[in-house]
Design an enzyme around this catalytic site. Structure first.
Site, PDB file in Angstrom:
ATOM      1  N   SER A 228       0.844  -1.185   0.000  1.00  0.00           N
ATOM      2  CA  SER A 228       0.000   0.000   0.000  1.00  0.00           C
ATOM      3  C   SER A 228       0.888   1.247   0.000  1.00  0.00           C
ATOM      4  CB  SER A 228      -0.969  -0.041   1.185  1.00  0.00           C
ATOM      5  OG  SER A 228      -1.995   0.906   1.037  1.00  0.00           O
ATOM      6  N   GLU A 349      -8.934  -5.754  -4.620  1.00  0.00           N
ATOM      7  CA  GLU A 349      -8.422  -4.638  -3.825  1.00  0.00           C
ATOM      8  C   GLU A 349      -9.537  -3.699  -3.341  1.00  0.00           C
ATOM      9  OE1 GLU A 349      -5.232  -4.031  -3.027  1.00  0.00           O
ATOM     10  OE2 GLU A 349      -3.961  -5.036  -4.520  1.00  0.00           O
ATOM     11  N   HIS A 452      -7.624  -5.788  -0.312  1.00  0.00           N
ATOM     12  CA  HIS A 452      -6.400  -5.001  -0.120  1.00  0.00           C
ATOM     13  C   HIS A 452      -5.756  -5.391   1.211  1.00  0.00           C
ATOM     14  CE1 HIS A 452      -3.800  -1.517  -0.682  1.00  0.00           C
ATOM     15  NE2 HIS A 452      -4.092  -1.073   0.533  1.00  0.00           N
TER      16      HIS A 452
END
Length: 543
Positions: A228, A349, A452
């Protein structure tokens, strides 16, 4: 499609409706990832020592692993050092206890885990986890995620990765929020402006080069990896001249730095910084005034300006001395720090970002249409045709697919293609749609799928409080997690995730842009795919 439209769609989703606003705010520090893991009071085990350049550290050894925590890698960035490039750390006399993590960098906790403030400005610490008998082991330096606004290196327990794979793992704090990324006219120093958090990461990498051998690591074999915002940081470091020579390999997990919500031009950052300084009560050009503002006021004062709700208030900057050019242009021109790269994203995600909007019911269809119409203009019919709500079980899942493809999958794959022209690249997609998660499903997102950050507990093999726990793995999922750790560690060893010494390991070919071959990870099935760009509609999203 214009990259601006791609970047703004998530903004529209996070606008939501009145009900959604009660579940998620428009501030990036309130996004649900990554969760904050409570740091232990002190590492268990027997004392062990390591001699680094600044003095003697006393860590702890237990279960075949040595852990040194709270190790300073730069001087405290306080007082006159606030908003300056990190300075060398001073030596200490005697022995320094390294049994506890250093304080996190000052931040606002996400509301989902209690809110409030966490940490302090004196925060430039790292943690080292090493096999007890390590000798010139590969070194893996972890850059944490958290929207560039929250998180800490100590949130990640690296003991399983280090012990099982025979690698030295370093987890790093770096300045966050306004302390790490404010670009204001008063703070211009040479050509450095706004990227203090990225400079912290470079300082930590220099420290690792100088001191890895003290922990049994090989200072000539350093891999930087992150997820991320951590992956975006690694992405930015590949485009930063100042990072040249600081690492030998790079792993990017769900971290494209090319969309506009993730990095901004210096002119835009300066405009924001100018208004923010005014909101803090400081005249333009008055650095002393800014440095006198209490940390809590800096965090409590909203950052002015119009931008995508849910995006980072103060993201990293390009156009300064740290990242002189837009990373997308650097990658397209092949002018990157040329090291082998392992890069990928997760199949779903977007579910984690969209789920709160469906907490009280599915996203209304009219709202979905209206948002796409406003944000995509003349191109809206084409987008809606590709992501028609009728083709998904819920409107929320249609929106999540759009976020997945437009903000993660396709930008990541574009970066992989660019890099593969000049350096070896190994591409992947994580596809475990039954991955454990602590969050409850919502009406709009009844299943999070391969969400995610879902791969993090596989890579580390340890829990992330508030997110997921590998104790919830099925036997097949546990096998997949060990396989992924093996690939990651093999890549750190040699720049190649494959190993002749492991004949049962499925072959992972380097990315050939003409074939777009990548390795997919699902429980019981690790296989090559060449259909990624078709599955994620990348012709619609790619530059």
């Amino acid at each position: 499609m214009a990259r601006l439209s791609r970047s703004l769609f998530l903004a529209g989703l996070l606008l939501g409706g009145a009900g959604a606003q009660e579940s998620i705010t428009t501030s990036a520090q309130e996004t649900p990832l990554p969760p904050v893991q409570a740091a232990p009071a002190a590492a268990p085990g027997v004392p062990v020592r390591a001699q680094v350049a600044q003095g003697t550290l006393v860590g702890r050894e237990q279960g075949g692993v040595r852990v040194f925590q709270g190790v300073p890698y730069a001087a405290p960035p306080v007082g006159e050092l606030r908003w300056r490039a990190p300075q060398p750390v001073s030596a200490w006399r005697g022995e320094r206890d390294a049994a506890r993590p250093g304080v996190a960098c000052v931040q606002t906790r996400p509301r989902q885990i209690g809110g409030g403030l966490r940490g302090a400005e004196d925060c430039l610490y790292l943690n080292v986890t090493a096999p007890a008998l390590a000798l010139r082991a590969p070194v893996m330096v972890w850059i944490h995620g958290g929207s560039f606004e929250n998180g800490a290196g100590s949130d990640y327990d690296a003991r399983v990765l280090a012990r099982e794979q025979g690698v030295v793992v370093v987890t790093v704090n770096y300045r966050l929020g306004p302390f790490g990324f404010l670009a204001a006219p008063a703070l211009l120093e040479g050509r450095t402006l706004g990227n203090y958090g990225l400079l912290d990461q470079q300082a930590a990498l220099r420290w690792v080069r100088a001191n890895a051998a003290a922990f049994g690591g090989d200072p000539a074999n350093v891999t930087v990896f992150g997820e991320s915002a951590g992956g975006m940081s690694v992405c930015a470091q590949l485009a930063s001249p100042g990072a040249a020579g600081l690492f030998d390999k790079a792993i990017l997990q769900s971290g494209p730095c090319t969309p506009e919500i993730n990095m901004v031009p210096v002119t835009q950052a300066l405009n924001t910084g100018r208004e923010y300084a005014r909101a803090l009560g400081c005249p333009e050009g008055d650095a002393a005034c800014l440095r006198a503002v209490p940390a809590e006021k800096l965090l409590r004062t909203p950052v002015p300006g119009r931008r995508a709700p849910g995006s980072v208030d103060l993201p990293p900057v390009y156009g300064d001395g740290t990242v002189p050019r837009a990373p997308a242009d650097v990658f397209a021109d092949g002018e990157v720090n040329r090291v082998p790269v392992l890069i990928g994203s997760n199949l779903d995600e977007g579910t984690l970002f969209v789920a709160p909007l469906g907490a009280r019911g599915d996203i209304p269809l009219w709202q979905y249409w209206a948002l796409v119409g406003v944000l995509e203009g003349w191109n809206a019919p084409r987008v809606l045709a590709q992501y028609a709500a009728r083709d998904y079980p819920t409107v929320g899942l249609a929106a999540a697919a759009l976020v997945t493809d437009g903000l993660f999958a396709c930008p990541v794959n574009d970066i992989a293609h660019d890099l593969a022209r000049v350096t070896p690249v190994y591409a992947y997609e994580f596809r475990d749609r039954t991955a454990p998660i602590a969050f409850r499903p919502t009406a709009g997102v009844p299943s999070y799928g391969a969400y995610h950050a879902a791969e993090l507990i596989s890579v580390f093999g340890t829990p992330l409080t508030g997110l997921a726990d590998p104790a919830k793995f099925t036997p097949v999922q546990a096998d997949l997690a060990r396989l992924m750790r093996t690939y990651w560690a093999n890549f750190a060893r040699s720049g190649n995730p494959n190993s002749p010494a492991q004949p049962g390991l499925p072959a992972w070919r380097p990315l050939d842009p003409a074939q777009n071959n990548l390795l997919t990870f699902a429980p019981g099935r690790v296989a090559e795919s060449t259909a990624f760009r078709q599955e994620h509609r990348c012709d619609l999203w790619s530059r």
